[in-house]
Design a protein around this motif. Structure first.
Motif, PDB file in Angstrom:
ATOM      1  N   ASP A 277       0.805  -1.225   0.000  1.00 59.09           N
ATOM      2  CA  ASP A 277       0.000   0.000   0.000  1.00 59.09           C
ATOM      3  C   ASP A 277       0.837   1.275   0.000  1.00 59.09           C
ATOM      4  O   ASP A 277       0.298   2.383   0.100  1.00 59.09           O
ATOM      5  N   PHE A 278       2.174   1.137  -0.133  1.00 59.12           N
ATOM      6  CA  PHE A 278       3.023   2.333  -0.199  1.00 59.12           C
ATOM      7  C   PHE A 278       2.709   3.112  -1.467  1.00 59.12           C
ATOM      8  O   PHE A 278       2.641   2.555  -2.561  1.00 59.12           O
ATOM      9  N   LEU A 279       2.519   4.419  -1.325  1.00 58.44           N
ATOM     10  CA  LEU A 279       2.190   5.263  -2.466  1.00 58.44           C
ATOM     11  C   LEU A 279       3.474   5.806  -3.089  1.00 58.44           C
ATOM     12  O   LEU A 279       4.232   6.536  -2.446  1.00 58.44           O
ATOM     13  N   ILE A 280       3.711   5.426  -4.338  1.00 63.68           N
ATOM     14  CA  ILE A 280       4.888   5.917  -5.064  1.00 63.68           C
ATOM     15  C   ILE A 280       4.534   7.287  -5.633  1.00 63.68           C
ATOM     16  O   ILE A 280       3.859   7.409  -6.656  1.00 63.68           O
ATOM     17  N   GLU A 281       4.997   8.308  -4.964  1.00 62.76           N
ATOM     18  CA  GLU A 281       4.673   9.688  -5.309  1.00 62.76           C
ATOM     19  C   GLU A 281       5.966  10.476  -5.396  1.00 62.76           C
ATOM     20  O   GLU A 281       6.789  10.442  -4.475  1.00 62.76           O
ATOM     21  N   ALA A 301       2.402   0.687  -4.732  1.00 59.12           N
ATOM     22  CA  ALA A 301       3.409  -0.298  -5.113  1.00 59.12           C
ATOM     23  C   ALA A 301       2.767  -1.565  -5.673  1.00 59.12           C
ATOM     24  O   ALA A 301       3.275  -2.160  -6.626  1.00 59.12           O
ATOM     25  N   GLN A 302       1.639  -1.983  -5.104  1.00 62.30           N
ATOM     26  CA  GLN A 302       0.986  -3.192  -5.579  1.00 62.30           C
ATOM     27  C   GLN A 302       0.417  -3.008  -6.986  1.00 62.30           C
ATOM     28  O   GLN A 302       0.534  -3.897  -7.837  1.00 62.30           O
ATOM     29  N   GLN A 303      -0.179  -1.864  -7.263  1.00 57.68           N
ATOM     30  CA  GLN A 303      -0.695  -1.600  -8.606  1.00 57.68           C
ATOM     31  C   GLN A 303       0.432  -1.599  -9.633  1.00 57.68           C
ATOM     32  O   GLN A 303       0.307  -2.158 -10.724  1.00 57.68           O
TER      33      GLN A 303
END
Length: 317
Positions: A277-281, A301-303
């Motif tokens: 669920d870490f948001l790569i921003e 990260a999962q997407q």
């Protein structure tokens, strides 16, 4: 951006991290900016453990094909257990890679919130000590990876512990790789030109050569870590997070010369991933007039991982 005329990836020692963390961060970060790769000595992973892991890896891949295939999960995307020879293909490539591999992931307690995205490990009946060896090695890689991420954070002007919450219980994967002997001339290569998906990859060196990176001038440079050192490279997630300040460099494993074709090649990369669920921003400090934000839309990260696994053929659409 650092851009030196170096033609070889420099060797940096993690001993320096204890004595002068800023200097180590600058050396590691500078190598990443120049090559997307670094070679790291004194990484702290016990040599006896590494030796045991190599021997256990060789014993597993020497098992009969039918026995190994018992541990292949159809539709599992290769996330855990065995992936047979000629399954994975580099993004955009025409020919599958000449390799087979085994994946070990993080052991999660029952009921953990990441269970839906991080399947349980699969453990073979033999060779003896497989589970114990690779559980221990996974933890050692994890520790070394945390230290390297701390240096990367310093290099980027962040707090040294910035990555800690991002990778806590992260979806990291340790891959045991076997490239069998090459029997004949073929268009396939052991691993086609590709970039890694994750934040960083930690790679224990193989006895057989073959790893090459694509330099900025279009030349392929061999990457040959000295005995006891590991290769570390930037993955696409870190490239995206840093807006290409730290580049994810294309690399490959080429086939051996004729006199070495009868030899197997083994390697053990550890793909260090953040939590699902870490948001790569994009990091604000990596955006400027000269380097505008390439990724205005963040992604988990999962997407991102799912998109890439479809591209390399491990998950079918």
């Amino acid at each position: 951006m650092l851009d030196t005329p170096l033609s070889e990836v420099p060797l940096v020692s993690m001993k320096q991290q204890q004595d002068d963390p800023e200097a180590f961060a600058a050396a590691l970060g500078g190598s990443f900016e120049r090559f997307g790769f670094a070679m790291v000595s004194d990484h702290g992973i016990d040599e006896a453990l590494i030796d045991r892991a190599w021997k256990t890896t060789e014993r597993f891949f020497a098992l009969p094909e039918e026995e190994k295939r018992r541990y292949h999960v159809e539709g599992g995307g290769g996330a855990r257990g065995y992936t047979p020879f000629k399954t994975e293909i580099a993004k955009g490539a025409e020919h599958v890679d000449l390799k087979e591999f085994w994946h070990v992931g993080r052991e999660l307690p029952e009921g953990h919130k990441y269970e839906p995205d991080m399947p349980a490990n699969i453990w073979p009946d033999r060779p003896e000590g497989f589970r114990e060896t690779f559980t221990e090695l996974f933890a050692a890689f994890d520790t070394a990876g945390d230290r390297l991420l701390s240096a990367i954070a310093r290099h980027l002007g962040l707090e040294p512990d910035w990555f800690d919450p991002a990778v806590k219980d992260g979806n990291s994967v340790m891959r045991l790789l076997h490239y069998p002997p090459i029997e004949e001339d073929a268009p396939n290569v052991r691993a086609g030109a590709h970039e890694d998906i994750n934040l960083i990859t930690l790679l224990l060196g193989a006895e057989e050569a073959g790893l090459e990176l694509l330099d900025k001038d279009g030349r392929w440079l061999p990457v040959k870590p000295p005995q006891g050192a590991m290769v570390v490279n930037v993955g696409d997630m870190l490239q995206r997070l840093t807006n290409h300040v730290l580049p994810s460099t294309t690399h490959r494993v080429v086939n051996p010369p004729a006199e070495r074709r009868g030899h197997s090649r083994y390697s053990m990369p550890f793909f260090l991933h953040p939590a699902p669920d870490f948001l790569i921003e994009t990091l604000p400090g990596c955006v400027s007039e000269e380097n505008p934000n390439r990724y205005p839309e963040p992604i988990t990260a999962q997407q991102y991982l799912h998109q890439r696994l479809v591209e390399i053929g491990l998950i079918k659409k």
